[in-house]
Design an enzyme around this catalytic site. Structure first.
Site, PDB file in Angstrom:
ATOM      1  N   LYS A 191       2.558  26.660 -37.432  1.00 47.84           N
ATOM      2  CA  LYS A 191       2.043  25.337 -37.567  1.00 47.84           C
ATOM      3  C   LYS A 191       1.008  24.906 -36.240  1.00 47.84           C
ATOM      4  CE  LYS A 191       2.132  20.857 -40.144  1.00 47.84           C
ATOM      5  NZ  LYS A 191       0.856  20.988 -40.974  1.00 47.84           N
ATOM      6  N   ARG A 202      10.894  23.104 -38.035  1.00 48.81           N
ATOM      7  CA  ARG A 202       9.804  23.941 -38.270  1.00 48.81           C
ATOM      8  C   ARG A 202       9.151  23.550 -37.057  1.00 48.81           C
ATOM      9  NH1 ARG A 202       5.512  22.657 -43.010  1.00 48.81           N
ATOM     10  NH2 ARG A 202       5.244  21.059 -42.073  1.00 48.81           N
ATOM     11  N   GLU A 236      -3.401  29.485 -49.923  1.00 46.47           N
ATOM     12  CA  GLU A 236      -2.894  28.187 -50.035  1.00 46.47           C
ATOM     13  C   GLU A 236      -4.033  27.317 -50.139  1.00 46.47           C
ATOM     14  OE1 GLU A 236      -0.328  27.253 -46.603  1.00 46.47           O
ATOM     15  OE2 GLU A 236      -1.529  28.309 -45.539  1.00 46.47           O
ATOM     16  N   ARG A 272      -7.719  25.622 -16.206  1.00 41.98           N
ATOM     17  CA  ARG A 272      -8.225  26.364 -17.270  1.00 41.98           C
ATOM     18  C   ARG A 272      -8.181  28.027 -16.863  1.00 41.98           C
ATOM     19  NH1 ARG A 272     -11.873  29.234 -20.095  1.00 41.98           N
ATOM     20  NH2 ARG A 272     -11.898  28.598 -22.581  1.00 41.98           N
TER      21      ARG A 272
HETATM   22  N1  PLP Z   1      -0.263  24.507 -45.887  1.00 44.42           N
HETATM   23  C1  PLP Z   1      -1.146  23.996 -44.823  1.00 44.42           C
HETATM   24  C2  PLP Z   1      -2.166  25.087 -44.431  1.00 44.42           C
HETATM   25  C3  PLP Z   1      -0.922  22.745 -44.613  1.00 44.42           C
HETATM   26  O1  PLP Z   1      -1.682  22.359 -43.378  1.00 44.42           O
HETATM   27  C4  PLP Z   1       0.017  21.987 -44.976  1.00 44.42           C
HETATM   28  C5  PLP Z   1       0.374  20.745 -44.433  1.00 44.42           C
HETATM   29  O2  PLP Z   1      -0.560  20.060 -43.674  1.00 44.42           O
HETATM   30  C6  PLP Z   1       0.904  22.644 -45.948  1.00 44.42           C
HETATM   31  C7  PLP Z   1       0.672  23.873 -46.517  1.00 44.42           C
HETATM   32  C8  PLP Z   1       1.987  21.775 -46.569  1.00 44.42           C
HETATM   33  O3  PLP Z   1       3.227  21.728 -45.831  1.00 44.42           O
HETATM   34  P1  PLP Z   1       4.135  20.315 -45.785  1.00 44.42           P
HETATM   35  O4  PLP Z   1       4.545  20.326 -47.142  1.00 44.42           O
HETATM   36  O5  PLP Z   1       5.136  20.535 -44.725  1.00 44.42           O
HETATM   37  O6  PLP Z   1       3.286  19.315 -45.447  1.00 44.42           O
END
Ligand code: PLP
Length: 286
Positions: free
Chosen positions: A149, A52, A182, A100
């Site tokens: 992420k 990821r 989520e 910057r």
């Molecule tokens: N969704 C968000 C926005 C997150 O920040 C996280 C974990 O930090 C998750 C879902 C869960 O992801 P994972 O199971 O990889 O920790």
């Protein structure tokens, strides 16, 4: 936090660990991160976390700061130097240091890499799971690529702070159609009125949680009925059970949303069973 932190090629005492004020992570949140759980000394789902991370970097066109093999070595070194048994490893990679200016540095700079450790006593999570946690809802104010992420977490921070001020552990983010995206730092699940385990399908509007992916495999192996689909806040309020997943929370029962009890207001049997299955999986890792 860590006693020893890795910063751009060096293992340093954490209080001395620092990056430049011109790091693009600091100035633009131009970077990504991973949180990899450590359970009984074992790294859980390491391959999936590293994959990821690779994907997040590729989506933002940031060079990988070190090879995958080198990163595996750094993770082990940080785990050992901090004598980490339970908790997590935090990995952050940014586009690097440059004067910057919004466009990417030209020529490209070397990506920055930080790896730190955090120890969490396992009893803390177990006590929370026995009681179940509370959730509040908040509008999902994030950008349209939260499958990456990225370290840009301001909407998540604000939602979690609002939840904390209401005595809740997590915020469930609600999209413009009234559907649950989520959690601010977790994936959201329900056991619906028919007894089906439900979580939102992958796409640009949620993070592909590693705990989520592994749990789906465990659910299939257990023969439980499962659906990937969107669900509304109203459906969640009427659900038999609710729970969240994440690398630091694992499977955590939700007993209250916006002050309303879910089911009988206690951790549900499915959530507790899934938590147990995830623990067994983690205990047999490495
Ligand atoms: N969704 C968000 C926005 C997150 O920040 C996280 C974990 O930090 C998750 C879902 C869960 O992801 P994972 O199971 O990889 O920790």
């Amino acid at each position: 936090m860590s006693r020893i932190t890795y910063v751009n090629g060096r293992y340093v005492p954490s209080r001395e660990a620092c990056v430049s004020v011109e790091d693009r992570g600091y100035q633009f949140a131009d970077g990504v991160y991973e949180v990899c759980e450590v359970f009984g000394g074992a790294l859980i789902d390491e391959d999936r976390h590293l994959e990821r991370l690779r994907r997040s970097l590729a989506e933002l066109k940031i060079e990988e700061p070190v090879s995958k093999a080198a990163l595996r070595t750094i993770l082990r070194e940080i785990r050992a130097r901090n004598r980490l048994r339970n908790g997590y490893l935090y990995i952050q990679a940014t586009r690097g240091v440059a004067h910057r200016d919004h466009p990417f540095p030209d020529p490209p700079t070397r990506a920055s890499l930080v790896v730190a450790a955090k120890s969490i006593p396992p009893e803390k999570g177990e006590a929370a799971a026995r009681a179940g946690v509370k959730v509040t809802s908040a509008p999902d104010l994030r950008w349209k690529r939260v499958d990456i992420k990225s370290i840009a977490l301001l909407p998540n921070v604000l939602a979690r702070q609002a939840a904390k001020e209401k005595g809740a552990y997590e915020a469930w983010l609600i999209d413009d159609d009234g559907l649950v995206s989520e959690g601010a730092a977790s994936n959201a699940w329900i056991v619906d009125a028919r007894g089906v385990v439900v979580t939102r399908q992958l796409g640009h509007s949620i993070l592909p949680g590693i705990t989520r992916t592994t749990l789906i495999e465990l659910i299939a192996a257990e023969g439980l009925t499962f659906e990937e689909r969107k669900f509304s806040l109203d459906e969640a309020l009427a659900a038999r059970e609710a729970f969240i997943t994440g690398a630091t929370t694992l499977v955590m029962p939700v007993v209250d949303i916006d002050g309303k009890p879910i089911g009988d207001g206690r951790p549900g049997p499915v959530a507790l069973k899934l938590r147990g299955l995830f623990h067994d999986f983690a205990a047999h890792s490495n």
